[in-house]
Design an enzyme around this catalytic site. Structure first.
Site, short mmCIF file in Angstrom:
data_model
loop_
_atom_site.label_atom_id
_atom_site.label_comp_id
_atom_site.label_asym_id
_atom_site.label_seq_id
_atom_site.Cartn_x
_atom_site.Cartn_y
_atom_site.Cartn_z
N HIS A 88 0.96 -1.09 -0.07
CA HIS A 88 0.07 0.10 0.04
C HIS A 88 0.93 1.18 0.02
O HIS A 88 2.01 1.34 0.54
CB HIS A 88 -1.09 0.34 1.18
N HIS A 95 1.12 4.92 1.08
CA HIS A 95 0.35 6.04 1.71
C HIS A 95 0.70 7.25 1.43
O HIS A 95 1.63 7.85 0.71
CB HIS A 95 1.29 6.20 3.17
P1 5GP Z 1 1.92 -0.27 7.34
O1 5GP Z 1 2.55 0.10 8.39
O2 5GP Z 1 1.41 -1.66 7.08
O3 5GP Z 1 2.53 0.78 6.14
O4 5GP Z 1 0.29 0.61 7.51
C1 5GP Z 1 -0.81 -0.13 7.43
C2 5GP Z 1 -2.02 1.09 7.38
O5 5GP Z 1 -2.94 0.50 7.18
C3 5GP Z 1 -2.04 2.02 8.84
O6 5GP Z 1 -1.80 3.22 8.58
C4 5GP Z 1 -3.49 1.51 9.31
O7 5GP Z 1 -3.91 2.68 10.00
C5 5GP Z 1 -4.18 0.98 8.08
N1 5GP Z 1 -5.12 0.20 8.49
C6 5GP Z 1 -4.95 -1.20 8.93
N2 5GP Z 1 -6.31 -1.73 9.09
C7 5GP Z 1 -7.09 -0.94 8.30
C8 5GP Z 1 -8.40 -1.24 7.97
O8 5GP Z 1 -9.07 -2.17 8.48
N3 5GP Z 1 -9.05 -0.10 7.31
C9 5GP Z 1 -8.21 0.85 6.99
N4 5GP Z 1 -9.06 1.97 6.20
N5 5GP Z 1 -7.02 1.10 7.17
C10 5GP Z 1 -6.34 0.31 7.75
#
Ligand code: 5GP
Ligand code: ZN
Length: 144
Positions: free
Chosen positions: A108, A110
């Site tokens: 993903h 950001h």
């Molecule tokens: P990572 O640390 O993997 O780059 O970030 C994962 C992101 O996904 C975090 O910013 C977290 O808030 C977001 N996230 C995790 N679970 C969900 C979810 O169920 N729905 C949404 N909309 N965001 C999520």
């Protein structure tokens, strides 16, 4: 999966479940290859996640074609996030792997909008490069 559907989905993956409408989210953009939605835990107002609809763990696993589909949509999505929030800057951030703070194993991108005085800060303590030529050569040689 429908007969015509060629997407790779992982039933255990939270973002695949978002793609498949089994987990709700606030969708800001969607087409056949890409989905963008509000991050549930925003770092700033308007924090959006941009994902390929097909399941790939990290940037390193992305087929060039899928990477291209994401990249192609990032400028207009970034413009929209800035326009809607009134922010004047935006970070593009991709955490890949546990060591890089990746929590969700579906790649993903950001988009984190920034405004003066928003209080958010990425620590940026620049180091120095040792053996730049050896490092350059090693990375160059590793490119497939
Ligand atoms: P990572 O640390 O993997 O780059 O970030 C994962 C992101 O996904 C975090 O910013 C977290 O808030 C977001 N996230 C995790 N679970 C969900 C979810 O169920 N729905 C949404 N909309 N965001 C999520
Ligand atoms: Zn997935």
């Amino acid at each position: 999966l429908n007969a015509g559907q060629t997407q790779t989905l992982d039933a255990a993956c939270i973002f695949c479940n978002i793609v498949g409408n089994r987990i709700p989210c606030h969708r800001v953009y969607e087409d056949d290859a890409v989905l963008a939605f509000l991050d549930i835990g925003p770092l700033t107002r308007g924090h959006v996640l941009v994902i390929p609809k097909s399941h790939h763990a990290t940037l390193m696993d992305l087929p060039a074609e899928v990477a291209g589909q994401i990249a192609e949509r990032l400028p207009k999505l970034s413009r929209a996030v800035l326009k809607a929030t009134g922010a004047s800057g935006v970070h593009l951030l991709v955490n890949n792997g546990k060591a890089a703070q990746q929590a969700v194993g579906h790649v993903h991108f950001h988009l984190i909008p920034r405004s003066p005085g928003d209080g958010f800060k990425i620590p940026w303590e620049a180091g120095t490069v040792a053996d730049a030529e050896g490092l350059r050569a090693a990375i160059h040689a590793a490119i497939e």
